[in-house]
Design an enzyme around this catalytic site. Structure first.
Site, PDB file in Angstrom:
ATOM      1  CG  PHE A 131      -1.985   1.131   1.100  1.00 32.87           C
ATOM      2  CD1 PHE A 131      -3.469   0.706   0.739  1.00 32.87           C
ATOM      3  CD2 PHE A 131      -1.816   2.438   1.947  1.00 32.87           C
ATOM      4  CE1 PHE A 131      -4.254   2.003   0.839  1.00 32.87           C
ATOM      5  CE2 PHE A 131      -3.311   2.973   1.574  1.00 32.87           C
ATOM      6  CZ  PHE A 131      -3.792   3.103   0.918  1.00 32.87           C
ATOM      7  CG  ASP A 203       0.727  -2.631   6.642  1.00 33.47           C
ATOM      8  OD1 ASP A 203      -1.082  -2.525   7.551  1.00 33.47           O
ATOM      9  OD2 ASP A 203       0.087  -1.291   6.119  1.00 33.47           O
ATOM     10  CE1 TYR A 228      -9.666   2.706   6.582  1.00 29.34           C
ATOM     11  CE2 TYR A 228      -8.440   3.651   8.907  1.00 29.34           C
ATOM     12  CZ  TYR A 228      -8.915   3.091   7.675  1.00 29.34           C
ATOM     13  OH  TYR A 228      -7.358   3.463   6.719  1.00 29.34           O
ATOM     14  CE  LYS A 229      -8.423  -1.286   4.594  1.00 29.96           C
ATOM     15  NZ  LYS A 229      -7.406   0.521   5.436  1.00 29.96           N
ATOM     16  NE  ARG A 377     -10.230  -2.599  -3.004  1.00 34.51           N
ATOM     17  CZ  ARG A 377      -9.528  -1.921  -1.671  1.00 34.51           C
ATOM     18  NH1 ARG A 377      -8.336  -2.285  -1.324  1.00 34.51           N
ATOM     19  NH2 ARG A 377      -9.834  -1.296  -1.324  1.00 34.51           N
TER      20      ARG A 377
END
Length: 416
Positions: A131, A203, A228-229, A377
């Site tokens: 990322f 990560d 928050y995912k 996605r």
């Protein structure tokens, strides 16, 4: 051939189906973007009202003690710890993932530089497909340290073991790739990195709450991740950092704010590190958004990561099979591994007009997202995604593709 009835039967047998009732999902929406932003737990609203009206509105500053605000980054860290295989008092919920990466990498480099065996190492390693914020933070550290550090970018997971050699000081890897959903072998790569004398940071943004993670068993060095995912803590909710007890005494990081001091309210003019997980903190915490992390974690206490993983694989297997069954005549390319051992909880599919197709899906109530180049996605959150969601999503996608119900001239939004 898989039928709609088959999907309905899978839902009827799903032992996690009742957990869907814990989330506020619009009736006309099929939400397949939990890998980007988790759905709202219904309890979050009343929780936020209590914090605002009682803890803040009535008790005011007394809540730092009365409501436990001061220790909340660590008490919520202890709630989160079992989900990632961490021990008690090893996780702090604080700041953003980017900031926590900075802390973890800087702390790891400091440990390495003060070790006679590794003091001369100057290689920081990560994947080129990581990322972007992970790479940007590493570039920033390299620039500001200005001490001969070199950033080594690896082009393929297959090349990682060879690239992690005795010149490497610190490795930063993402457990599940954000673009493809490819999952690395945490235990094997951790063992290899440490055999070479490197420290490794994981990560967990796309794996915490989605796949079983056991940092302790893997003997990892540090980890970071967002809430928050798949952890459903709310937009921009504070991230987390894991510093195991084996490293806490030597761990230090440049953001030595007062919350990382061993005695913050003595107001001493010089910094003295806390020497435990509190050393990963910096300044005063955003108490409302921090507190809502607990609302997101509540559902995990009603199941196990093993059961979540089994449903995740069943959902993603079903989605892939239905796409291949119903959309075989369209230019779709599966980017996500078929191998369960290397698949996270998302399915990424490339299409020449991927952005336009995703926007058409969103218009019809199927929410996924888009990542360059050409990748659609779809994230599957077993806590609230049903098998009938999968059937309906593919049904709508098939109609969009068959009849070209998408606009290839559509301008991209700021957030894709």
């Amino acid at each position: 051939m898989i039928s709609e009835h088959d999907c309905s039967q899978l839902d009827a047998k799903d032992e996690l189906a009742h957990l869907r009732e814990l989330f506020a999902l619009p009736a006309d929406t099929i939400y397949l973007d939990g890998n980007s932003l988790g759905a709202q737990p219904k309890a979050a609203l009343s929780h936020a009202q209590h914090i605002i009206s009682q803890e803040w509105g009535t008790d005011l500053i007394k809540s730092w003690n009365k409501a436990g605000w001061f220790n909340r980054p660590l008490s919520i860290g202890n709630e989160l710890a079992p989900i990632i295989g961490a021990g008690p008092d090893e996780v702090a919920v604080t700041d953003s993932t980017s900031v926590n990466i900075f802390k973890a990498v800087a702390g790891a480099l400091h440990i390495q530089k003060n070790n006679a065996t590794t003091a001369q190492r100057r290689i920081i390693l990560t994947e080129r497909s990581n990322f972007p914020t992970d790479i940007y933070i590493l570039e920033g550290i390299k620039h500001f340290l200005d001490d001969g550090y070199e950033l080594r970018l690896v082009d393929s997971p297959a090349d990682l073991e060879h690239a992690i050699d005795t010149d490497v000081a610190v490795v930063l890897l993402t457990h599940v790739n954000y673009r493809t959903g490819y999952m690395l072998d945490m235990a094997a790569l951790t063992a290899h990195a440490q055999q070479q004398g490197a420290l490794i940071i994981w990560d967990l943004c796309h794996s915490a709450g989605a796949v079983p993670v056991d940092l302790t068993q893997a003997k990892a060095d540090f980890a970071v991740g967002c809430t928050y995912k798949y952890l459903n803590a709310g937009p921009g909710a504070p991230a987390f950092i894991w510093v195991p007890k084996k490293h806490q005494a030597l761990f230090t990081q440049p953001l030595t704010g007062w919350w990382a001091h061993q005695s913050p309210f003595e107001m001493q003019p010089s910094f003295q590190a806390a020497g435990d997980i509190r050393g990963a903190l910096c300044g005063t915490q955003p108490m409302i958004s921090l507190s809502l992390v607990s609302s997101g974690l509540a559902a995990f206490k009603q199941t196990s990561m093993e059961k979540i993983r089994l449903k995740s694989l069943a959902l993603t297997d079903l989605f892939i099979r239905l796409i291949e069954q119903r959309c075989a005549n369209h230019p779709l390319t599966l980017e996500t591994p078929r191998d369960h051992a290397h698949r996270g909880s998302q399915v990424s599919i490339a299409h020449p007009h991927g952005y336009a197709v995703i926007q058409a899906l969103i218009e019809q109530g199927v929410i996924g997202d888009y990542r360059e180049p050409h990748i659609m996605r779809f994230g599957f959150t077993p806590l609230y995604t049903s098998f009938m969601d999968v059937w309906r999503a593919v049904d709508i996608l098939t109609d969009i593709l068959d009849h070209k119900k998408y606009d290839i001239n559509l301008a991209k939004s700021a957030v894709t």
